[in-house]
Design a protein around this motif. Sequence first.
Motif, PDB file in Angstrom:
ATOM      1  N   ALA A 294       2.051 -12.509  -3.793  1.00 28.29           N
ATOM      2  CA  ALA A 294       3.146 -12.003  -4.627  1.00 28.29           C
ATOM      3  C   ALA A 294       3.262 -10.499  -4.441  1.00 28.29           C
ATOM      4  N   ILE A 295       4.463  -9.997  -4.699  1.00 26.02           N
ATOM      5  CA  ILE A 295       4.726  -8.559  -4.669  1.00 26.02           C
ATOM      6  C   ILE A 295       5.251  -8.145  -6.036  1.00 26.02           C
ATOM      7  N   ARG A 296       5.167  -6.853  -6.322  1.00 24.30           N
ATOM      8  CA  ARG A 296       5.632  -6.314  -7.599  1.00 24.30           C
ATOM      9  C   ARG A 296       7.039  -5.751  -7.425  1.00 24.30           C
ATOM     10  N   LEU A 297       7.951  -6.186  -8.265  1.00 24.41           N
ATOM     11  CA  LEU A 297       9.292  -5.600  -8.306  1.00 24.41           C
ATOM     12  C   LEU A 297       9.229  -4.301  -9.103  1.00 24.41           C
ATOM     13  N   PRO A 298      10.142  -3.358  -8.859  1.00 18.87           N
ATOM     14  CA  PRO A 298      10.123  -2.096  -9.601  1.00 18.87           C
ATOM     15  C   PRO A 298      10.184  -2.285 -11.116  1.00 18.87           C
ATOM     16  N   GLY A 299      10.854  -3.338 -11.587  1.00 16.14           N
ATOM     17  CA  GLY A 299      10.950  -3.604 -13.013  1.00 16.14           C
ATOM     18  C   GLY A 299       9.684  -4.162 -13.618  1.00 16.14           C
TER      19      GLY A 299
ATOM     20  N   VAL B 121       5.433  -1.022  -1.314  1.00 15.45           N
ATOM     21  CA  VAL B 121       5.529  -2.164  -2.222  1.00 15.45           C
ATOM     22  C   VAL B 121       4.119  -2.643  -2.565  1.00 15.45           C
ATOM     23  N   GLU B 122       3.867  -2.870  -3.856  1.00 21.67           N
ATOM     24  CA  GLU B 122       2.559  -3.352  -4.300  1.00 21.67           C
ATOM     25  C   GLU B 122       2.414  -4.850  -4.027  1.00 21.67           C
ATOM     26  N   ILE B 123       1.349  -5.218  -3.339  1.00 17.63           N
ATOM     27  CA  ILE B 123       0.990  -6.619  -3.153  1.00 17.63           C
ATOM     28  C   ILE B 123       0.066  -6.949  -4.327  1.00 17.63           C
ATOM     29  N   THR B 124       0.462  -7.894  -5.180  1.00 14.98           N
ATOM     30  CA  THR B 124      -0.249  -8.089  -6.450  1.00 14.98           C
ATOM     31  C   THR B 124      -1.421  -9.050  -6.385  1.00 14.98           C
ATOM     32  N   CYS B 125      -1.530  -9.819  -5.314  1.00 21.05           N
ATOM     33  CA  CYS B 125      -2.683 -10.717  -5.195  1.00 21.05           C
ATOM     34  C   CYS B 125      -2.942 -11.008  -3.723  1.00 21.05           C
TER      35      CYS B 125
END
Length: 119
Positions: free
Chosen positions: A94-99, A78-82
Amino acid sequence: MIGGAHVILYSQDAEADRAFLRDVLGFPSVDAGGGWLIFKLPPAEVAVHPTDGPPQHEFFLMCDGLDARLGEFRAQGVEITCPVSERRWGRLTAIRLPGGAELPLYELLHPIAHSPWSA
């Protein structure tokens, strides 16, 4: 009496985001028909913040042990976005949802308005 809340997340890839909620976040669900999953959420609370701009709504997931949870997310790809930022009221990331959407997470440092969840 109001007995609950229904949150809607709009997505560019609803199937992938539903799978993420089910498989990564582990939220139980019911099938509302035709594979349309409705997820049970943890206990919730609502806050009203003042704004000088247009009214808007935000959706955050609260968690204990944010650093450990982020480690689990990373292990699952899972990508951690910040980076985690320290705020007066909690630790935010925040994390990135697949969408493609970001889903904010925070470890709260304020009193909670509901019964504590079990870890």
